[in-house]
Design a protein around this motif. Sequence first.
Motif, PDB file in Angstrom:
ATOM      1  N   ALA A   9      -8.792  -5.027  11.272  1.00 22.63           N
ATOM      2  CA  ALA A   9      -7.817  -5.636  10.358  1.00 22.63           C
ATOM      3  C   ALA A   9      -7.810  -7.141  10.565  1.00 22.63           C
ATOM      4  N   PRO A  10      -7.972  -7.927   9.506  1.00 27.00           N
ATOM      5  CA  PRO A  10      -7.966  -9.386   9.658  1.00 27.00           C
ATOM      6  C   PRO A  10      -6.620  -9.888  10.172  1.00 27.00           C
ATOM      7  N   SER A  11      -6.669 -10.775  11.145  1.00 29.74           N
ATOM      8  CA  SER A  11      -5.450 -11.410  11.662  1.00 29.74           C
ATOM      9  C   SER A  11      -5.216 -12.734  10.946  1.00 29.74           C
ATOM     10  N   ALA A  12      -3.969 -13.068  10.748  1.00 31.13           N
ATOM     11  CA  ALA A  12      -3.628 -14.332  10.102  1.00 31.13           C
ATOM     12  C   ALA A  12      -3.690 -15.459  11.127  1.00 31.13           C
ATOM     13  N   THR A  13      -4.400 -16.513  10.805  1.00 30.10           N
ATOM     14  CA  THR A  13      -4.487 -17.670  11.698  1.00 30.10           C
ATOM     15  C   THR A  13      -3.462 -18.742  11.329  1.00 30.10           C
ATOM     16  N   GLY A  14      -2.734 -18.481  10.269  1.00 33.27           N
ATOM     17  CA  GLY A  14      -1.709 -19.419   9.806  1.00 33.27           C
ATOM     18  C   GLY A  14      -0.983 -18.796   8.628  1.00 33.27           C
ATOM     19  N   ALA A  15      -0.314 -19.617   7.844  1.00 31.71           N
ATOM     20  CA  ALA A  15       0.394 -19.127   6.670  1.00 31.71           C
ATOM     21  C   ALA A  15      -0.603 -18.594   5.642  1.00 31.71           C
ATOM     22  N   VAL A  16      -0.383 -17.378   5.182  1.00 29.55           N
ATOM     23  CA  VAL A  16      -1.264 -16.772   4.176  1.00 29.55           C
ATOM     24  C   VAL A  16      -0.773 -17.176   2.791  1.00 29.55           C
ATOM     25  N   SER A  17      -1.645 -17.797   2.018  1.00 32.32           N
ATOM     26  CA  SER A  17      -1.281 -18.236   0.672  1.00 32.32           C
ATOM     27  C   SER A  17      -2.413 -17.936  -0.294  1.00 32.32           C
ATOM     28  N   ALA A 388      -0.092  -0.267   5.288  1.00 34.88           N
ATOM     29  CA  ALA A 388       0.839  -0.622   6.358  1.00 34.88           C
ATOM     30  C   ALA A 388       0.088  -1.166   7.564  1.00 34.88           C
ATOM     31  N   ALA A 389      -1.024  -0.538   7.899  1.00 37.66           N
ATOM     32  CA  ALA A 389      -1.812  -0.976   9.044  1.00 37.66           C
ATOM     33  C   ALA A 389      -2.349  -2.385   8.826  1.00 37.66           C
ATOM     34  N   ALA A 390      -2.812  -2.661   7.600  1.00 33.79           N
ATOM     35  CA  ALA A 390      -3.333  -3.991   7.303  1.00 33.79           C
ATOM     36  C   ALA A 390      -2.248  -5.052   7.479  1.00 33.79           C
ATOM     37  N   VAL A 391      -1.030  -4.732   7.061  1.00 37.76           N
ATOM     38  CA  VAL A 391       0.081  -5.676   7.211  1.00 37.76           C
ATOM     39  C   VAL A 391       0.378  -5.909   8.690  1.00 37.76           C
ATOM     40  N   LEU A 392       0.402  -4.847   9.484  1.00 33.67           N
ATOM     41  CA  LEU A 392       0.617  -5.012  10.920  1.00 33.67           C
ATOM     42  C   LEU A 392      -0.470  -5.890  11.534  1.00 33.67           C
ATOM     43  N   LYS A 409      -8.191   5.516  -3.176  1.00 35.46           N
ATOM     44  CA  LYS A 409      -7.331   6.419  -3.954  1.00 35.46           C
ATOM     45  C   LYS A 409      -6.694   5.697  -5.122  1.00 35.46           C
ATOM     46  N   THR A 410      -6.210   4.478  -4.894  1.00 36.19           N
ATOM     47  CA  THR A 410      -5.573   3.721  -5.974  1.00 36.19           C
ATOM     48  C   THR A 410      -6.032   2.269  -6.063  1.00 36.19           C
ATOM     49  N   LEU A 411      -6.761   1.775  -5.041  1.00 32.25           N
ATOM     50  CA  LEU A 411      -7.185   0.375  -5.062  1.00 32.25           C
ATOM     51  C   LEU A 411      -8.496   0.229  -4.286  1.00 32.25           C
ATOM     52  N   PRO A 412      -9.623   0.601  -4.909  1.00 30.43           N
ATOM     53  CA  PRO A 412     -10.907   0.548  -4.201  1.00 30.43           C
ATOM     54  C   PRO A 412     -11.246  -0.834  -3.669  1.00 30.43           C
ATOM     55  N   GLU A 413     -10.746  -1.871  -4.328  1.00 31.27           N
ATOM     56  CA  GLU A 413     -11.071  -3.241  -3.943  1.00 31.27           C
ATOM     57  C   GLU A 413     -10.218  -3.756  -2.791  1.00 31.27           C
ATOM     58  N   PHE A 414      -9.352  -2.919  -2.224  1.00 33.72           N
ATOM     59  CA  PHE A 414      -8.387  -3.422  -1.246  1.00 33.72           C
ATOM     60  C   PHE A 414      -9.031  -4.161  -0.072  1.00 33.72           C
ATOM     61  N   PRO A 415     -10.037  -3.619   0.615  1.00 29.41           N
ATOM     62  CA  PRO A 415     -10.578  -4.347   1.773  1.00 29.41           C
ATOM     63  C   PRO A 415     -11.073  -5.739   1.409  1.00 29.41           C
ATOM     64  N   GLU A 416     -11.732  -5.863   0.261  1.00 24.85           N
ATOM     65  CA  GLU A 416     -12.252  -7.160  -0.151  1.00 24.85           C
ATOM     66  C   GLU A 416     -11.119  -8.111  -0.542  1.00 24.85           C
ATOM     67  N   LEU A 417     -10.162  -7.623  -1.335  1.00 25.39           N
ATOM     68  CA  LEU A 417      -9.032  -8.463  -1.740  1.00 25.39           C
ATOM     69  C   LEU A 417      -8.225  -8.933  -0.534  1.00 25.39           C
ATOM     70  N   TRP A 418      -8.036  -8.038   0.414  1.00 27.40           N
ATOM     71  CA  TRP A 418      -7.235  -8.347   1.601  1.00 27.40           C
ATOM     72  C   TRP A 418      -7.944  -9.386   2.472  1.00 27.40           C
ATOM     73  N   SER A 419      -9.230  -9.171   2.714  1.00 27.08           N
ATOM     74  CA  SER A 419      -9.977 -10.111   3.546  1.00 27.08           C
ATOM     75  C   SER A 419     -10.028 -11.499   2.915  1.00 27.08           C
ATOM     76  N   GLU A 420     -10.179 -11.528   1.586  1.00 23.71           N
ATOM     77  CA  GLU A 420     -10.238 -12.798   0.883  1.00 23.71           C
ATOM     78  C   GLU A 420      -8.925 -13.551   0.977  1.00 23.71           C
ATOM     79  N   LEU A 421      -7.810 -12.822   0.874  1.00 26.19           N
ATOM     80  CA  LEU A 421      -6.490 -13.457   0.931  1.00 26.19           C
ATOM     81  C   LEU A 421      -6.186 -13.979   2.330  1.00 26.19           C
ATOM     82  N   VAL A 422      -6.483 -13.157   3.342  1.00 30.67           N
ATOM     83  CA  VAL A 422      -6.080 -13.486   4.704  1.00 30.67           C
ATOM     84  C   VAL A 422      -6.969 -14.542   5.328  1.00 30.67           C
TER      85      VAL A 422
END
Length: 423
Positions: A9-17, A388-392, A409-422
């Motif tokens: 799970a990607p960790s935030a190194t600062g404010a996520v925007s 939930a795990a990604a948020v933690l 199941k409902t968002l196949p792009e989640f890993p990519e979208l999440w990594s890009e945001l974080v």
Amino acid sequence: MSVDQGWPAPSATGAVSGRVTVPGSKSISNRALILAALADGPSHLTGLLAARDTSLMRSALVALGVGISESGSTVTVTPGSLKGPASVDCGLAGTVMRFVPPVAALADGMVAFDGDAYARERPMGVILDALRALGVRIDDGGTGRMPYTVSGTGSVRGGTVTLDASGSSQFVSALLLAGARYDAGVDIRHDGKPVPSQPHLDMSVAMLRERGVQVDDAEPNRWVVAPGPIRALDTAIEPDLSNAAPFLAAAVLTGGEVTVTGWPAETTQPGDHLRDIFTRFGADVTQTEAGLTVRGTGRIVGCDLDLSEVGELSPVIAAVAAFADGPSYLRGIAHLRGHETDRLAALETEFNALGGDVTQTADGLEIRPKPLRGGLFHTYADHRMAHAAAVLGLLVDGLLIENIGTTAKTLPEFPELWSELVS
């Protein structure tokens, strides 16, 4: 056989925007598919979610004789003569295993239902018994669970049925969506504890009325659907607001600013409650034509929340609460014990395995923030657990998410979208 070592799970190194665009609503997509399949002519659906749950719904309807074709971003649904024999794979999709049997009852022939291993544990007896009361022949071996077979004769008598939908609003929605096509319509009466997820019921009723179906819900715990045609309707699917939850939560936890584009001005989606929920956690929330923006303020306030109408948001909300400045209490969500997994037990087990202090109550969770450590977070084939795990993982180094692919199941792009945001 390979062992899943977990997705880091990607960790935030600062404010996520950032800005995020989430695909179409699963709840609206699958309801639109059902109604289009039962309509009086072809319907054109744009922005339909492309994910496992909607793929399973499309395959189920095609197996029953419905025509579904795709051109660019438009999916055309052409009603056909419903017939068996047919087999329906429900996967782990509650909307498929509960919404399709009332449609299959209108088919001429036998329709067999089965799904994933976890799906065989999900309670189905309420909807199966309700269909039996309306004149449908069903064989479930006396288990009230999958696998089961619906033997249709081409029509359903319909009429009055009393059920206990306190375990899931889907039991009511299932009958609402198909009821207009029954000979006598359907008069649904709920007898039991309050029905959870009221926004999902409002969504079903609103979508029926948009298609010219007469629904009387003036009396509490009663829904009367008049028999008649379901008008074909071209539909643009709203973004899935529940799937926006982890992205907005990232702003709350890190003091960042995240905008989810295309947030509708008016909607029946439960995810719209995130505006109030994140405000109560201490974030600044604003909505403009561009979308919904959440800004973290550097403080996360412990909350006492009634989530009975928005239970699907509970895993992400629990993850935010794990970093609050005091205890949080999530109430009204006992029905989550019958979701993709027993979500209350799963959240308690996985949070505590990381050093947390989470306790189940009769109808929810008590969350007392404690420092968390990394480790493998099990998802139980549940996409909301993965969220939930990604948020933690934003604030917990070394967190590994088992089966991140379950987010398909409902968002196949989640890993990519999440990594890009974080990142």
